[in-house]
Each structure stands twice: as C-alpha cells, then as structure tokens.
Design a protein around this motif. Structure first.
Motif, PDB file in Angstrom:
ATOM      1  N   ILE A  17       0.765  -1.113   0.022  1.00 23.55           N
ATOM      2  CA  ILE A  17      -0.094  -0.093   0.049  1.00 23.55           C
ATOM      3  C   ILE A  17       0.747   1.109   0.111  1.00 23.55           C
ATOM      4  O   ILE A  17       2.129   1.267   0.502  1.00 23.55           O
ATOM      5  N   ILE A  18       0.301   2.434  -0.499  1.00 24.03           N
ATOM      6  CA  ILE A  18       0.899   3.721  -0.615  1.00 24.03           C
ATOM      7  C   ILE A  18       0.190   4.650   0.216  1.00 24.03           C
ATOM      8  O   ILE A  18      -1.132   4.804  -0.280  1.00 24.03           O
ATOM      9  N   LYS A  19       0.672   5.252   1.394  1.00 19.20           N
ATOM     10  CA  LYS A  19      -0.446   6.077   2.086  1.00 19.20           C
ATOM     11  C   LYS A  19      -0.295   7.444   1.454  1.00 19.20           C
ATOM     12  O   LYS A  19       0.626   7.826   1.114  1.00 19.20           O
ATOM     13  N   GLU A  20      -1.666   7.989   1.399  1.00 16.24           N
ATOM     14  CA  GLU A  20      -1.728   9.395   0.781  1.00 16.24           C
ATOM     15  C   GLU A  20      -2.005  10.184   1.778  1.00 16.24           C
ATOM     16  O   GLU A  20      -1.885  11.551   1.406  1.00 16.24           O
ATOM     17  N   ASP A  21      -2.177   9.977   2.940  1.00 19.84           N
ATOM     18  CA  ASP A  21      -2.168  10.824   4.288  1.00 19.84           C
ATOM     19  C   ASP A  21      -1.404  10.241   5.391  1.00 19.84           C
ATOM     20  O   ASP A  21      -1.159   9.210   5.244  1.00 19.84           O
ATOM     21  N   VAL A  22      -1.267  11.059   6.474  1.00 22.52           N
ATOM     22  CA  VAL A  22      -0.318  10.683   7.646  1.00 22.52           C
ATOM     23  C   VAL A  22      -0.837   9.518   8.275  1.00 22.52           C
ATOM     24  O   VAL A  22      -0.222   8.599   8.802  1.00 22.52           O
TER      25      VAL A  22
END
Length: 287
Positions: free
Chosen positions: A177-182
C-alpha cells in the motif's frame, strides 16, 4: 526562400501524407519534416550549393546552378557528402527516428535523428535488461520494487514511510500500500505479479484484486505485472467505470516508468546539445 516556403512543394514532391508532414518527435522537440528540411539546407550551404543573403533566407548559388545543369542526383549527393564529411548511407529506405510519432521515410538520417535513434536503442536495451533482472529476483523482491517505484513516481508525497509491503501470510490479495495521508485513511492498494513474458494475467486474478480493493476506504488500486494482461482482464477493468479505480501496468510500461524515474539506474553520460537562440540573434542588425 525560407524553410516554410519549401514545406509544401517538398511534401508534394515526395507524396507525403498529412501525418508524415506533421510528425513530431515523441520528446515534443520539433517537427520531423521541418527539421529534415533545415538539415538539408545546412548541408547544401556547407557544400556552397546555396547561399544565405540574410538570416533564414536561402538562394541557389552559381555553383549550385552549374551542378544542376551538369550532374545527376547521385553525383550531387556524393559531392555534398564529401563536402560536409558525411559518410554515404549504407542502407536504403531507412526510416526516420523511432522518436517520431509518424516516421517519414528517407535514405539518410540527420545527425539529430541518428542521435535520437541511438538514444532509443540504448534505452530499449536497458529496459530489456531491467525486465530480465527483475525476473531473476524473488517475488517478494518484486513487491518491494513496485512499492519503491510508486514512491519514486511521487505517490505518497512527503509522508515518511508512505510505502508498505504487506505480510505474506495475511495480505488479503494486496501486496503493498501507499499511504496518501499521514494517518493512512486514504491509500493506494498494490498487487504485484512477477510473471514470465508468456504468462498473462487473467481476468480471474484481476477480479480477485478488485474485490480486495473494493473493501478498502479509498477504493484505489494498481495491478503491476512483468508480463501483460488478457483481453478479458482489460475489458473487465474498463467495465468498472472507475468504481473501484483500478490501473493496470504491464511489463513494458513498468520498465518505462523505472527508466524515467532512474530507479536502480545510474547516469552514465550526459550529452549537451546546443542550438541557436533565435531571440538573441534577432536583436542584432543584419548586414
């Protein structure tokens, strides 16, 4: 006569299609046909067969007139090649650069086209090596690679440790997964399949990934493979109409992204190609 005045008569003479006349380099750096005319004029000028009474204008010289009257096309070409120290082409009907969207056939390449061709040949060779190297690694290494690649492409932004490879025993059909928010409320799900070239990803495999992505808050996923997808798999994703959002990346696209990002690559040499700054020279008075 200027370059623009030669385009239509030359296009008619060589029976070029509108697509060939308007072909541009993939880099977007100029029109191929107009570039060829400019190079031809440069060669003629270097061979003293034309003159430039003022910048951007050309007229046939006395020597040029005499050669037209006494020599055939082959003799004139040989004279120009010798005058500009340019080797005679060894192949016929060579096509204009692979960097052009619609190649224009010709017997020789200009220096810029030859350089573009060499660049594309080197690039394709590196991409082939990339794919072979990826296939020589373990599937887990490929999962790490695709997470690193998406981060290198800018996904995850400035978030620390935005990319995560999921645990093998409990990935639920999602490899990373790639987190798009903290806090990770929004993220991109990743599926990575390190398949041989002839082992295409099926619709069934894509459907399983879509089911996993549909259960996430963001409902966004990227399926990446070293091979390609079956027609059924592609049509299935197209039928989703963005719900969830699924992007398919095949082996060719994968190596292109890796090359453009420079991931796992080193710069061997940088060539600086210059051209005249017309705005600068136009401020000076012509003689």
């Amino acid at each position: 006569m200027q370059v623009k005045d030669l385009q239509t008569p030359l296009a008619n003479h060589f029976k070029l299609t509108p697509e060939e006349v308007n072909a541009i380099y993939n880099s977007g750096n100029g029109n191929v046909f107009r570039d060829r005319i400019s190079w031809a004029l440069s060669y003629l000028f270097m061979a003293k067969l034309i003159e430039k009474p003022r910048r951007g204008e050309y007229v046939i010289s006395q020597m040029g007139k005499e050669m037209i009257a006494s020599c055939n096309e082959e003799q004139i070409n040989a004279f120009i090649n010798k005058a500009v120290n340019k080797p005679k082409a060894t192949t016929e009907n060579v096509t204009t650069p692979t960097d052009a969207t619609n190649p224009v056939e010709a017997t020789e390449l200009t220096p810029q086209e030859a350089l573009n061709n060499s660049f594309e040949d080197i690039k394709q060779s590196i991409k082939t090596d990339l794919l072979a190297t990826i296939l020589s690694k373990k599937p887990q290494a490929f999962e790490i690679l695709v997470v690193d690649l998406l981060q290198a492409m800018g996904y995850g932004g400035e978030i620390k440790n935005a990319g995560v490879v999921t645990q093998l025993s409990n990935d639920g059909g999602i490899d990373g997964i790639i987190k798009e928010d903290v806090l990770g409320f929004n993220h991109i799900s990743i599926q990575a399949k390190r398949y041989a070239e002839d082992n295409h990803v099926s619709r069934k495999e894509v459907q399983a990934f879509v089911g996993a992505v549909a259960g996430t808050p963001s409902k966004k996923g990227v399926f990446i493979t070293t091979s390609s997808y079956t027609k059924g798999a592609i049509e299935y994703v197209e039928s989703l109409n963005g719900s969830p959002i699924i992007i398919l990346i095949n082996g060719e696209q994968l190596t292109e992204y890796i090359y453009e990002c420079g991931l796992g690559l080193q710069t061997e040499r940088v060539l600086k190609v210059m051209k005249l700054d017309r705005d600068y020279w136009d401020t000076m008075l012509d003689e």
